[in-house]
Write a protein that holds these residues in place. Structure first.
Motif, short mmCIF file in Angstrom:
data_model
loop_
_atom_site.label_atom_id
_atom_site.label_comp_id
_atom_site.label_asym_id
_atom_site.label_seq_id
_atom_site.Cartn_x
_atom_site.Cartn_y
_atom_site.Cartn_z
N GLY A 67 0.49 -1.60 -0.13
CA GLY A 67 -0.08 0.25 0.22
C GLY A 67 0.90 1.37 0.17
O GLY A 67 0.67 2.59 0.08
N ILE A 68 1.71 1.42 -0.17
CA ILE A 68 2.38 2.01 -0.06
C ILE A 68 2.53 3.04 -1.83
O ILE A 68 3.44 2.24 -3.24
N THR A 69 3.06 4.83 -1.94
CA THR A 69 2.66 4.61 -3.50
C THR A 69 3.77 5.87 -3.09
O THR A 69 4.15 6.46 -2.59
N ALA A 70 3.83 6.30 -4.46
CA ALA A 70 4.44 7.80 -5.21
C ALA A 70 4.07 8.13 -6.07
O ALA A 70 3.50 8.33 -6.49
N THR A 71 3.51 9.88 -5.54
CA THR A 71 2.72 10.40 -6.21
C THR A 71 3.80 11.51 -7.00
O THR A 71 4.55 12.97 -6.45
N THR A 72 2.95 12.50 -8.48
CA THR A 72 3.71 13.22 -8.30
C THR A 72 2.47 14.42 -9.11
O THR A 72 1.43 13.34 -10.30
N GLU A 73 2.22 15.19 -9.09
CA GLU A 73 1.20 16.56 -9.56
C GLU A 73 0.35 16.11 -10.37
O GLU A 73 -0.66 15.57 -11.00
N GLY A 74 -1.04 14.74 -8.78
CA GLY A 74 -1.82 13.76 -9.18
C GLY A 74 -1.88 12.81 -9.24
O GLY A 74 -2.67 12.15 -9.65
N ARG A 75 -0.45 12.57 -10.00
CA ARG A 75 -0.29 10.89 -10.64
C ARG A 75 0.54 10.38 -9.77
O ARG A 75 1.36 10.82 -9.15
N GLU A 76 -0.93 9.28 -9.25
CA GLU A 76 -0.04 8.24 -8.17
C GLU A 76 0.83 6.28 -8.83
O GLU A 76 -0.68 6.21 -9.84
N VAL A 77 1.62 5.47 -8.45
CA VAL A 77 2.52 4.47 -8.72
C VAL A 77 2.66 4.16 -7.30
O VAL A 77 2.75 4.30 -6.48
N GLU A 78 2.67 2.51 -7.82
CA GLU A 78 2.77 1.63 -6.54
C GLU A 78 4.54 1.98 -6.06
O GLU A 78 5.23 1.72 -6.73
N VAL A 79 4.70 1.60 -5.06
CA VAL A 79 6.21 1.62 -4.77
C VAL A 79 5.96 -0.37 -4.24
O VAL A 79 5.22 -0.76 -3.37
N THR A 80 6.38 -1.22 -4.73
CA THR A 80 6.55 -2.24 -4.00
C THR A 80 7.59 -3.02 -3.86
O THR A 80 8.69 -2.09 -3.61
N GLU A 81 7.89 -3.93 -3.22
CA GLU A 81 9.16 -4.90 -2.44
C GLU A 81 9.48 -3.95 -1.13
O GLU A 81 10.39 -3.78 -1.06
N VAL A 82 8.65 -3.08 -0.97
CA VAL A 82 9.08 -2.42 0.17
C VAL A 82 9.46 -3.39 1.83
O VAL A 82 8.31 -4.03 2.14
N LYS A 83 10.71 -3.37 1.83
CA LYS A 83 10.99 -4.34 3.28
C LYS A 83 11.60 -3.90 3.96
O LYS A 83 12.54 -2.92 3.94
N ALA A 84 11.85 -4.58 5.92
CA ALA A 84 12.75 -4.27 6.52
C ALA A 84 13.30 -5.12 6.89
O ALA A 84 12.58 -6.04 7.12
N GLU A 85 14.72 -5.05 6.80
CA GLU A 85 15.20 -6.11 7.49
C GLU A 85 15.38 -6.17 9.29
O GLU A 85 16.50 -5.10 8.90
N LEU A 86 15.27 -6.56 10.42
CA LEU A 86 16.14 -5.99 11.74
C LEU A 86 16.22 -7.48 12.09
O LEU A 86 16.83 -8.10 12.63
N ARG A 87 17.55 -7.10 12.67
CA ARG A 87 18.64 -8.10 13.39
C ARG A 87 19.00 -7.21 14.99
O ARG A 87 18.85 -6.04 15.26
N ASP A 88 19.20 -8.30 15.78
CA ASP A 88 19.43 -8.01 17.14
C ASP A 88 18.82 -7.09 18.07
O ASP A 88 18.82 -6.26 18.11
N VAL A 89 16.96 -7.85 17.30
CA VAL A 89 16.65 -6.49 18.12
C VAL A 89 15.10 -7.19 19.85
O VAL A 89 15.29 -7.94 19.91
N THR A 90 15.99 -6.24 20.39
CA THR A 90 15.77 -6.80 22.00
C THR A 90 14.35 -6.19 22.34
O THR A 90 14.00 -5.16 21.82
#
Length: 240
Positions: A67-90
């Motif tokens: 559900g992440i998007t990018a926009t410019t002058e009213g035009r909207e496009v999809e941002v895909t493969e949005v990931k976060a890899e977290l290590r040593d999480v307390t």
């Protein structure tokens, strides 16, 4: 021996059930704290999970966000493969607090979606390995379509000169949540005064909306698939 196998199976089942519960709780917390539109997909790595919880530290967590998007002058496009890899999480026992010792974030905007965001009549594509190494993409299209789409007035006597294709190479940079495309030298155009006006249109920004504050993308790479973004962080708080 059978008794040991049964106990082992029960432990594994309990461990997996605990992981499922923790992933669900973590997804809910992250959605709330990061202001996401939907719950992310959270995957806690490592086995056994219960031993990690007892030590209040998880080896690795992978978060996938839609559900992440990018926009410019009213035009909207999809941002895909949005990931976060977290290590040593307390974490604490209720998962209301979670701090990652290190984090890596990534995302992709395909050339197909970049074209949707481009000026009318323009196509954004892969510029080849040499230019991609410089962070450049190819912007091309029928010159007449680009001029018309940009709303540039051209006298009728000159319109016949706009039948050729237009090709330029734009350098991509990333500043905060903005993706900037800036054309290098434009080709010499056959109609006086059109070049500067067209450059104002070809140069444009995309604003990435909805990225969680924990993902700080600071690098963009032009690949054959599209623009890939990446970033790293230290001591990342997931719940604030």
């Amino acid at each position: 021996m059978i008794f040991v196998v049964i106990l082992g199976g029960l432990f594994v089942a309990a461990d997996r059930a605990a992981v499922y519960f923790a992933e669900t709780e973590a997804a809910s917390k992250i959605k709330s704290s990061q202001g996401l539109g939907s719950e992310p997909d959270v995957s806690i790595k490592g086995f056994p999970f219960l031993t990690q919880v007892a030590n209040s530290k998880l080896d690795e967590i992978e978060i996938s966000i839609g559900g992440i998007t990018a926009t410019t002058e009213g035009r909207e496009v999809e941002v895909t493969e949005v990931k976060a890899e977290l290590r040593d999480v307390t974490v604490n026992s209720t998962f209301s607090s979670a701090v990652a010792g290190s984090a890596e974030g990534s995302a992709l905007i395909s050339y197909e979606d970049l074209t949707k965001s481009a000026p009318k009549g323009a196509t954004v594509g892969y510029a080849g390995p040499e230019r991609a190494a410089k962070g450049q993409v190819k912007v091309s299209g029928p010159l007449g379509d680009l001029v018309e789409g940009a709303g540039i007035d051209v006298p009728d006597a000159f319109k016949a000169l706009l039948r050729d294709d237009f090709t330029a190479y734009s350098t991509v940079s990333l500043e905060g949540d903005k993706v900037r495309l800036r054309a290098e030298d434009l080709p010499t155009l056959p109609v006086p005064g059109v070049e500067d006006k067209l450059k104002d249109v070809v140069d444009y920004d995309l604003t990435i909306d909805g990225l969680p504050s924990t993902i700080k993308l600071d690098k963009v790479t032009a690949t054959e698939d599209g623009l890939r973004f990446s970033g790293t962080g230290q001591d990342v708080d997931l719940t604030s």
